[in-house]
Design an enzyme around this catalytic site. Structure first.
Site, PDB file in Angstrom:
ATOM      1  N   PHE A 139      54.564  33.492  -0.968  1.00  0.00           N
ATOM      2  CA  PHE A 139      54.297  32.229  -0.040  1.00  0.00           C
ATOM      3  C   PHE A 139      53.602  31.188  -1.060  1.00  0.00           C
ATOM      4  CE2 PHE A 139      51.703  30.301   3.232  1.00  0.00           C
ATOM      5  CZ  PHE A 139      52.632  30.059   4.438  1.00  0.00           C
ATOM      6  N   GLY A 140      54.636  30.231  -1.009  1.00  0.00           N
ATOM      7  CA  GLY A 140      54.055  28.983  -1.802  1.00  0.00           C
ATOM      8  C   GLY A 140      53.497  27.728  -0.841  1.00  0.00           C
TER       9      GLY A 140
ATOM     10  N   THR B  92      49.827  26.403  -1.457  1.00  0.00           N
ATOM     11  CA  THR B  92      48.512  25.693  -1.918  1.00  0.00           C
ATOM     12  C   THR B  92      49.244  25.063  -3.323  1.00  0.00           C
ATOM     13  OG1 THR B  92      47.292  27.171  -0.765  1.00  0.00           O
ATOM     14  CG2 THR B  92      46.477  26.175  -2.927  1.00  0.00           C
TER      15      THR B  92
ATOM     16  N   ALA C  53      20.108  47.925 -10.974  1.00  0.00           N
ATOM     17  CA  ALA C  53      20.547  47.717 -12.355  1.00  0.00           C
ATOM     18  C   ALA C  53      21.758  48.462 -12.523  1.00  0.00           C
ATOM     19  CB  ALA C  53      19.729  48.010 -13.390  1.00  0.00           C
TER      20      ALA C  53
ATOM     21  N   GLU D 292      43.223  31.632   2.329  1.00  0.00           N
ATOM     22  CA  GLU D 292      43.527  31.589   3.783  1.00  0.00           C
ATOM     23  C   GLU D 292      42.807  31.139   4.756  1.00  0.00           C
ATOM     24  OE1 GLU D 292      46.469  34.389   4.833  1.00  0.00           O
ATOM     25  OE2 GLU D 292      46.827  35.165   3.071  1.00  0.00           O
ATOM     26  N   GLY D 293      42.104  30.046   4.444  1.00  0.00           N
ATOM     27  CA  GLY D 293      40.920  29.112   5.233  1.00  0.00           C
ATOM     28  C   GLY D 293      39.932  29.646   4.907  1.00  0.00           C
TER      29      GLY D 293
HETATM   30  N1  COS Z   1      51.071  27.979  14.929  1.00  0.00           N
HETATM   31  C1  COS Z   1      51.875  27.035  15.177  1.00  0.00           C
HETATM   32  N2  COS Z   1      51.523  25.701  15.186  1.00  0.00           N
HETATM   33  C2  COS Z   1      50.257  25.420  14.943  1.00  0.00           C
HETATM   34  C3  COS Z   1      49.144  26.273  14.549  1.00  0.00           C
HETATM   35  C4  COS Z   1      49.604  27.627  14.539  1.00  0.00           C
HETATM   36  N3  COS Z   1      48.677  28.483  14.255  1.00  0.00           N
HETATM   37  N4  COS Z   1      48.207  25.710  14.303  1.00  0.00           N
HETATM   38  C5  COS Z   1      48.668  24.098  14.555  1.00  0.00           C
HETATM   39  N5  COS Z   1      49.793  23.980  14.799  1.00  0.00           N
HETATM   40  C6  COS Z   1      50.356  22.905  14.925  1.00  0.00           C
HETATM   41  C7  COS Z   1      49.811  22.095  16.139  1.00  0.00           C
HETATM   42  O1  COS Z   1      50.345  22.449  17.399  1.00  0.00           O
HETATM   43  C8  COS Z   1      50.183  20.730  15.787  1.00  0.00           C
HETATM   44  O2  COS Z   1      51.474  20.531  16.366  1.00  0.00           O
HETATM   45  P1  COS Z   1      51.780  19.053  16.711  1.00  0.00           P
HETATM   46  O3  COS Z   1      51.422  17.910  15.628  1.00  0.00           O
HETATM   47  O4  COS Z   1      53.333  18.964  17.018  1.00  0.00           O
HETATM   48  O5  COS Z   1      51.049  18.685  17.886  1.00  0.00           O
HETATM   49  C9  COS Z   1      50.142  20.938  14.256  1.00  0.00           C
HETATM   50  O6  COS Z   1      50.487  21.915  13.724  1.00  0.00           O
HETATM   51  C10 COS Z   1      48.912  20.165  13.375  1.00  0.00           C
HETATM   52  O7  COS Z   1      47.784  21.066  14.002  1.00  0.00           O
HETATM   53  P2  COS Z   1      46.361  20.915  14.157  1.00  0.00           P
HETATM   54  O8  COS Z   1      46.082  19.377  14.798  1.00  0.00           O
HETATM   55  O9  COS Z   1      45.398  21.878  14.401  1.00  0.00           O
HETATM   56  O10 COS Z   1      45.980  20.557  12.430  1.00  0.00           O
HETATM   57  P3  COS Z   1      44.924  19.778  11.597  1.00  0.00           P
HETATM   58  O11 COS Z   1      45.391  18.905  11.045  1.00  0.00           O
HETATM   59  O12 COS Z   1      43.549  19.804  12.626  1.00  0.00           O
HETATM   60  O13 COS Z   1      44.377  21.044  10.686  1.00  0.00           O
HETATM   61  C11 COS Z   1      43.563  23.177   9.848  1.00  0.00           C
HETATM   62  C12 COS Z   1      44.121  22.165  10.954  1.00  0.00           C
HETATM   63  C13 COS Z   1      42.408  22.189   9.176  1.00  0.00           C
HETATM   64  C14 COS Z   1      42.739  24.217  10.606  1.00  0.00           C
HETATM   65  C15 COS Z   1      44.549  23.612   8.904  1.00  0.00           C
HETATM   66  O14 COS Z   1      44.970  22.299   8.162  1.00  0.00           O
HETATM   67  C16 COS Z   1      44.230  24.661   7.953  1.00  0.00           C
HETATM   68  O15 COS Z   1      44.126  25.787   8.656  1.00  0.00           O
HETATM   69  N6  COS Z   1      43.764  24.490   6.826  1.00  0.00           N
HETATM   70  C17 COS Z   1      43.604  25.649   5.880  1.00  0.00           C
HETATM   71  C18 COS Z   1      44.996  25.890   5.339  1.00  0.00           C
HETATM   72  C19 COS Z   1      44.610  27.063   4.525  1.00  0.00           C
HETATM   73  O16 COS Z   1      44.508  28.006   5.030  1.00  0.00           O
HETATM   74  N7  COS Z   1      45.155  27.176   3.005  1.00  0.00           N
HETATM   75  C20 COS Z   1      44.875  28.288   2.139  1.00  0.00           C
HETATM   76  C21 COS Z   1      46.217  28.777   2.148  1.00  0.00           C
HETATM   77  S1  COS Z   1      46.021  30.234   1.268  1.00  0.00           S
HETATM   78  S2  COS Z   1      48.034  30.857   1.469  1.00  0.00           S
END
Ligand code: COS
Length: 400
Positions: free
Chosen positions: A123-124, A126, A340, A363-364
């Site tokens: 999965f790409g 980040t 230790a 993953e968050g």
């Molecule tokens: N499943 C499907 N759609 C989703 C969803 C989910 N779990 N979560 C959000 N969405 C959709 C929303 O419905 C919204 O859609 P519309 O714009 O069409 O209304 C859109 O995605 C944006 O969602 P949201 O408003 O919740 O986004 P935010 O900008 O508030 O961001 C966070 C939310 C910060 C929670 C998100 O960016 C996040 O989880 N960041 C961390 C990312 C992460 O985990 N990175 C590490 C990856 S390691 S592989």
């Protein structure tokens, strides 16, 4: 909700535990020291049918439910975080996403061999400057006739040097902000693709993590996953599954901390009695037990919602946040209990402590999940039913 395990789930747990005890435990300290990922582990996971645990049988999987996937993750992480991470990425982030968003042709071409364990998926998402803030990613995909030209870079990608297929996120229209991100299935062998593992990680040293580079990679238009602009939603829904596996793995990490600590408490004596008789040591073990049981319940509740095809973003986020924090604390306490000796790799607990940190970040982050939970409580965030939840016929079966 009934969290009683079926006979098949008990057998599954025993199978993974035996595999971990016989094929991971004796070697893991050395693999970790060498910073070596053994690709044969993926073959063994495939032989045991663990590469497509909750993928329906018609797509080459075992057709089990989500809590069976949780059992696999718990037991693998009891051995080492690296192997649970491999399943999280291959199944949670990639295969489950293909199942949810792929068309029939894509499922046959990519999901079936992945579920059978013949091919590995990753999965790409980040990038060097886009972690928590997904929408700030820089990778682009420009349509040219029947293909897209993909250019950019991804970082912190698990299985970067091992996977055959990647789900990659890129902007197809930057002006639309997060609605301009799209998802693509990309194959390792395509011209312009390369990867590079990183060294010097704090933990998960027996795992393969690193960077992906896309130098004008020609991606056939048929490899667009979902529709143009659906990439952000696809990424978030993929994370709902990935985070679930991370949370389940954290349960396994706490189990490992508990096992090592209890054993040491019975062996080691201070002030004329086994250290388990000292109340401050007992307090650490009691906290571990509380963290273990609470994390388990949060994980299985999220799993049950998934089994029912219900939106579970809120519950999965809570499970991931809490279980990873509990695991990190359990590992810290496990080192403390060992004194230790806990500081040396003669015992496994220092590896647990190092390994337990990445899941609090990936993953968050802890902070993202804290904010997400507060926003739900305050009514700023609300989960609507997702029109791409699995249709009834694709629902994973309740047991084998
Ligand atoms: N499943 C499907 N759609 C989703 C969803 C989910 N779990 N979560 C959000 N969405 C959709 C929303 O419905 C919204 O859609 P519309 O714009 O069409 O209304 C859109 O995605 C944006 O969602 P949201 O408003 O919740 O986004 P935010 O900008 O508030 O961001 C966070 C939310 C910060 C929670 C998100 O960016 C996040 O989880 N960041 C961390 C990312 C992460 O985990 N990175 C590490 C990856 S390691 S592989």
């Amino acid at each position: 909700m009934d969290f009683t395990f079926t006979e098949e789930q008990n057998i599954l747990r025993q199978t993974v535990r035996k595999f971990v005890d016989q094929e991971i435990m004796p070697y893991i300290a050395q693999w970790d020291r060498d910073g070596k990922f053994d690709p044969n582990i993926m073959n063994r996971l495939a032989e045991l049918g663990l590469m497509g645990v909750c993928i329906p049988e018609e797509y080459g999987g075992a057709g089990m439910d989500y809590n069976s996937l949780a059992i696999v993750c718990e037991e693998l992480e009891r051995g080492d975080t690296a192997f649970r991470t491999a399943v999280s990425v291959h199944t949670g982030l990639n295969s489950m996403t293909l199942l949810q968003w792929g068309n029939e042709e894509q499922k046959q071409k990519y999901l079936v061999p992945q579920a059978k364990g013949e091919k590995v998926g990753a999965f790409g998402l980040t990038e060097p400057a886009a972690g928590s803030d997904v929408a700030s990613l820089q990778t682009t995909a420009t349509k040219e006739g029947d293909h897209y030209i993909l250019s950019g870079q991804k970082s912190w990608i698990s299985l970067c040097d091992v996977a055959d297929h990647f789900i990659v996120f890129a902007y197809t229209d930057k002006s639309k902000k997060h609605h301009g991100i799209s998802a693509f299935i990309v194959e390792r062998t395509w011209e312009g693709f390369s990867s590079k593992g990183v060294k010097g990680k704090l933990g998960i040293r027996a795992g393969n993590t690193g960077e992906l580079f896309f130098d004008q990679v020609k991606v056939p238009a048929v490899n667009l996953l979902g529709k143009e602009g659906e990439g952000f939603k696809i990424a978030m829904s993929a994370l709902d599954n990935g985070r679930f596996t991370v949370a389940a793995g954290a349960v396994g990490q706490i189990m490992a901390c508990m096992e090592a600590s209890v054993k040491y408490c019975h062996e080691r004596e201070t002030f004329g009695k086994p250290i388990g008789k000292h109340q401050l040591v007992q307090q650490m073990l009691a906290n571990m037990e509380a963290g273990l049981q609470m994390s388990r319940l949060l994980v299985y509740r999220a799993g049950e919602l998934k089994n029912q095809g219900k939106r579970n973003t809120r519950e999965t986020s809570l499970a991931k946040w809490q279980a990873c924090d509990f695991a990190n604390k359990a590992a810290d306490d496990a080192v403390q209990i060992h004194g230790a000796y806990g500081f040396s790799d003669e015992y496994p607990v220092e590896r647990y402590l190092r390994n337990s940190k990445a899941p609090v970040i990936y993953e968050g982050t802890r902070e993202i999940h804290t904010i997400v939970q507060a926003e739900y409580v305050l009514g700023y965030r609300e989960d609507k039913p997702l029109n791409r939840m699995l249709p009834a016929w694709e629902q994973p079966k309740q047991s084998i």
